[in-house]
Design an enzyme around this catalytic site. Structure first.
Site, PDB file in Angstrom:
ATOM      1  N   TYR A 193       0.684  -0.798   0.068  1.00 33.25           N
ATOM      2  CA  TYR A 193       0.030   0.018  -0.173  1.00 33.25           C
ATOM      3  C   TYR A 193       0.935   1.424  -0.159  1.00 33.25           C
ATOM      4  O   TYR A 193       0.421   2.193   0.664  1.00 33.25           O
ATOM      5  CB  TYR A 193      -0.648  -0.177   0.994  1.00 33.25           C
ATOM      6  CG  TYR A 193      -2.011  -0.576   1.102  1.00 33.25           C
ATOM      7  CD1 TYR A 193      -2.694  -0.669   0.285  1.00 33.25           C
ATOM      8  CD2 TYR A 193      -1.496  -2.152   1.200  1.00 33.25           C
ATOM      9  CE1 TYR A 193      -4.206  -1.870   0.059  1.00 33.25           C
ATOM     10  CE2 TYR A 193      -3.024  -3.241   1.311  1.00 33.25           C
ATOM     11  CZ  TYR A 193      -3.625  -2.804   0.220  1.00 33.25           C
ATOM     12  OH  TYR A 193      -4.705  -4.380   0.438  1.00 33.25           O
ATOM     13  N   TYR A 244     -12.274  -7.589   4.458  1.00 35.33           N
ATOM     14  CA  TYR A 244     -11.470  -8.071   3.908  1.00 35.33           C
ATOM     15  C   TYR A 244     -10.966  -9.246   3.586  1.00 35.33           C
ATOM     16  O   TYR A 244     -10.735 -10.268   4.835  1.00 35.33           O
ATOM     17  CB  TYR A 244      -9.935  -7.479   4.425  1.00 35.33           C
ATOM     18  CG  TYR A 244      -8.629  -7.573   4.270  1.00 35.33           C
ATOM     19  CD1 TYR A 244      -8.263  -6.698   3.112  1.00 35.33           C
ATOM     20  CD2 TYR A 244      -7.406  -8.447   4.344  1.00 35.33           C
ATOM     21  CE1 TYR A 244      -7.254  -5.977   1.943  1.00 35.33           C
ATOM     22  CE2 TYR A 244      -6.109  -7.933   3.749  1.00 35.33           C
ATOM     23  CZ  TYR A 244      -6.459  -7.368   2.447  1.00 35.33           C
ATOM     24  OH  TYR A 244      -5.226  -7.666   1.930  1.00 35.33           O
ATOM     25  N   ASP A 263     -13.417 -17.937   5.874  1.00 28.86           N
ATOM     26  CA  ASP A 263     -12.079 -16.901   5.695  1.00 28.86           C
ATOM     27  C   ASP A 263     -11.871 -17.213   6.680  1.00 28.86           C
ATOM     28  O   ASP A 263     -11.150 -15.553   7.372  1.00 28.86           O
ATOM     29  CB  ASP A 263     -12.165 -15.480   4.524  1.00 28.86           C
ATOM     30  CG  ASP A 263     -10.934 -14.765   4.579  1.00 28.86           C
ATOM     31  OD1 ASP A 263      -9.553 -15.432   5.177  1.00 28.86           O
ATOM     32  OD2 ASP A 263     -10.467 -13.615   3.133  1.00 28.86           O
ATOM     33  N   LYS A 293      -1.922 -16.932   6.632  1.00 23.80           N
ATOM     34  CA  LYS A 293      -1.221 -16.346   7.110  1.00 23.80           C
ATOM     35  C   LYS A 293      -0.048 -17.838   8.233  1.00 23.80           C
ATOM     36  O   LYS A 293       0.860 -17.595   8.023  1.00 23.80           O
ATOM     37  CB  LYS A 293      -2.143 -15.395   8.077  1.00 23.80           C
ATOM     38  CG  LYS A 293      -2.431 -14.227   7.073  1.00 23.80           C
ATOM     39  CD  LYS A 293      -3.377 -12.741   7.950  1.00 23.80           C
ATOM     40  CE  LYS A 293      -3.411 -11.740   6.989  1.00 23.80           C
ATOM     41  NZ  LYS A 293      -4.097 -11.302   6.375  1.00 23.80           N
TER      42      LYS A 293
END
Ligand SMILES: *Cc1c(COP(=O)(O)O)cnc(C)c1O
Length: 447
Positions: free
Chosen positions: A39, A171, A268, A297
Site C-alpha cells: 500500500y 477484508y 475466510d 497466514k
C-alpha cells in the site's frame, strides 16, 4: 564495501555482481528508488526500518532508532509468526526438506509434505471439509474459493448463481475477486468501484447478537438466492477491514439461511485460523462448518508463503459432475514442498503446545495491559479477543508518530486508519507482553 563511498548508492551496473554488503543508508536509498512496499507510493515517502535478523519475539534493527536496536514484535508479521522467529523446530523442518527438494511441480507429481499437510488440515478443521487445494497466498486461496463456488453452480446447470454476498467491514485480499468482497468504502479498494464484480453487501455485523440484524441477513440471502453462489465472511473477527469482533451466533444464522436457500457458505479464516481467537478455528466458536474454508497466514508459522482452500465432498462432487469436470487452477508453486514441510511442523508444534492456555494467558495480559488506553483522550474503544488487542481511536492515527512512540517503548506496531492493534506471537512472555501493551498505549496517546 563500495569503492566510491561518496557516490550515491545505486544498483551494480549491467553485468556487474551485486554488492554483498550494504550499509543501512545504502539499503534505504535503493529501497526508495526501486522497491514497492504494501500500500505504498513510488517512490516511498517514509523510510521503513531495516531489519537485520529476528529471533523469538524480537526484531533486530540495522541502525539504532529512537534509542532502540531491538523491537518486541506486536504484529506476528501480520498474524503469521505465531511461534516467533528463527524457531529451531521450524528451521530444522525447512533445512531437512531443503536437503531433499525445495520444489517440484505438482502436476502429475506428488510428495509427502503436501499430502501430510492436506491430511492434517482435514483432521483439524470442521467436518465435512475433506478436500484441500494448496495455494500460494491468502488472496489466491480466496480466488480459488470463489471459483469453486461459481463452478459448482455452473456444473449443476445454474450459471445465474454467480454473485457473492458478504457483510461490510470485511477484508479478503488484494487480487480481483477478493477485492470485490472487501468493504467497498472503508476498505483499501474503493478506487475500483464500477470495475470490480458487483457483489451483494449486508451492513457490518454488530458486536452483540441482534435479532433484527439476523433477520436482515436472512432476508437479503432469500431475496438474492437466485443469483447468489455463496456467502463469504471472516468468522468472528474482521481483520484488516477494521479489527471488529462479532457474535458467533451470526455464523449459525448464515449457515441456516444458506442451507434454506441453496447458497454455499465460505469462511475466510486466513487471519483467525490456528488458535488466534481462542478456538483453533473461529468457526469452532459457533460449531458451524462452512462449505469452503480459506487458511493462510499462520499456516507456515510465518516462514513461507502458502495458503489452502478446503471444501466439502458436496462441492467437489458438484464440480466433478460438470461439463468441465475439473477445477481449472494450478499455480506453478502449488504444494511447494518446502512451505508444506514447514507448515506441517508448525501445525504439529502448535498442537503439541498448550496453545489454548497460551492464547488465554495472552487475552488476560492484553486486557490488563491495554486497559489504561481507555482513559486516553481520543480513544473510542479498547477491545480484546484471544490473542488480538485493539485500540480504536476517534480519529485517523498519525501512523509515523504512533509508530515512533511504540519504537521508543521498544515495540514494533503498524497502526492503520483509526486503529492501533496487536496480535503478538503466542510465545510472548509476560514481561514482553506488558511491554507490547505499553507500546500500544504510547502509540494511541501519540497518534
Ligand atoms: C491477509 C488476509 C487475506 C489475504 O492474504 P494474503 O496472503 O495477504 O494474500 C485474505 N483474507 C483475510 C481474512 C486476511 O486476513
Amino acid at each position: 564495501m563500495p569503492e566510491h563511498s561518496d557516490r550515491p548508492a545505486g544498483p551494480a551496473g549491467p553485468g556487474q555482481p551485486a554488492r554483498a554488503v550494504y550499509s543501512a543508508g545504502e539499503l534505504l536509498a535503493l529501497d526508495r528508488a526501486h522497491v514497492w512496499h504494501p500500500y505504498g507510493p513510488m517512490p516511498g515517502r517514509t523510510d521503513p526500518l531495516v531489519v537485520r535478523s529476528a529471533s523469538g519475539v524480537r526484531l533486530r534493527l540495522a541502525e539504532e532508532t529512537e534509542g532502540r536496536t531491538e523491537l518486541i514484535d506486536g504484529m506476528s508479521s501480520w498474524w503469521s509468526a505465531v511461534h516467533g522467529y528463527n524457531h529451531p523446530v521450524l528451521n530444522a523442518a525447512a533445512t531437512a526438506q531443503l536437503g531433499r527438494m525445495s520444489h517440484v511441480m505438482f502436476g502429475g507429481l506428488t510428495h509427502e509434505p503436501a499430502v501430510r499437510l492436506a491430511a492434517r488440515l482435514v483432521e483439524i478443521t470442521p467436518e465435512p471439509l475433506r478436500h484441500v487445494f494448496l495455494c500460494d497466498s491468502g488472496s489466491v486461496s480466496v480466488e480459488v474459493a470463489v471459483k469453486m463456488c461459481l463452478q459448482y453452480w455452473r456444473s449443476l446447470g445454474r450459471p445465474a448463481k454467480r454473485r457473492m454476498l458478504t457483510w461490510r467491514g470485511g477484508y479478503h485480499g488484494d487480487t480481483w475477486q477478493p477485492m470485490s468482497v472487501c468493504d467497498p468504502e472503508g476498505g483499501m479498494h474503493g478506487l475500483w468501484q464500477g470495475v470490480l464484480p458487483e457483489q451483494v453487501f449486508a451492513p457490518a455485523p454488530p458486536a452483540d447478537f441482534e435479532e433484527s440484524y439476523a433477520d436482515g441477513l436472512r432476508e437479503l440471502i432469500a431475496r438474492h438466492a437466485d443469483e447468489l453462489a455463496a456467502v463469504i465472511v471472516e468468522p468472528v473477527v474482521q481483520g484488516a477491514g477494521g479489527m471488529r469482533f462479532h457474535s458467533p451466533a451470526y455464523l449459525r444464522v448464515l449457515r441456516e439461511a444458506c442451507d434454506e436457500h441453496d447458497v454455499l457458505l465460505v469462511f475466510d479464516e486466513i487471519a483467525t485460523g490456528f488458535g488466534r481467537t481462542g478456538e483453533l478455528f473461529a468457526a469452532d466458536h459457533a460449531g458451524v462448518a462452512p462449505d469452503v474454508m480459506c487458511l493462510g497466514k499462520a499456516l507456515t508459522g510465518g516462514y513461507l508463503t502458502m495458503a489452502a482452500t478446503l471444501c466439502t465432498p458436496r462441492v467437489a462432487d458438484g464440480i466433478s459432475r460438470g461439463e468441465v469436470p475439473v477445477l481449472a487452477h494450478g499455480p506453478t508453486f502449488m504444494g511447494n514442498p518446502l512451505a508444506a514441510a514447514v507448515a506441517c511442523a508448525s501445525v504439529d508444534l502448535l498442537l503439541e503446545r498448550d496453545w489454548r492456555q497460551e492464547v488465554k494467558r495472552m487475552e488476560t495480559g492484553l486486557r490488563e495491559g491495554l486497559a489504561p488506553a481507555s482513559e486516553l483522550p481520543g480513544v473510542r474503544e479498547v477491545r480484546v479477543l484471544g490473542g488480538i488487542g485493539v485500540v480504536q481511536l476517534d480519529h485517523q492515527a498519525d501512523m509515523a508518530a504512533a509508530t515512533r512512540a511504540a519504537v521508543r517503548e521498544g515495540v514494533w506496531l503498524r497502526p492503520f486508519r483509526d486503529l492501533v492493534y496487536v496480535m503478538p506471537p503466542y510465545v510472548t512472555g509476560e514481561d514482553d507482553l506488558a511491554a507490547v501493551c505499553r507500546g500500544v498505549v504510547a502509540a494511541a496517546a501519540a497518534g
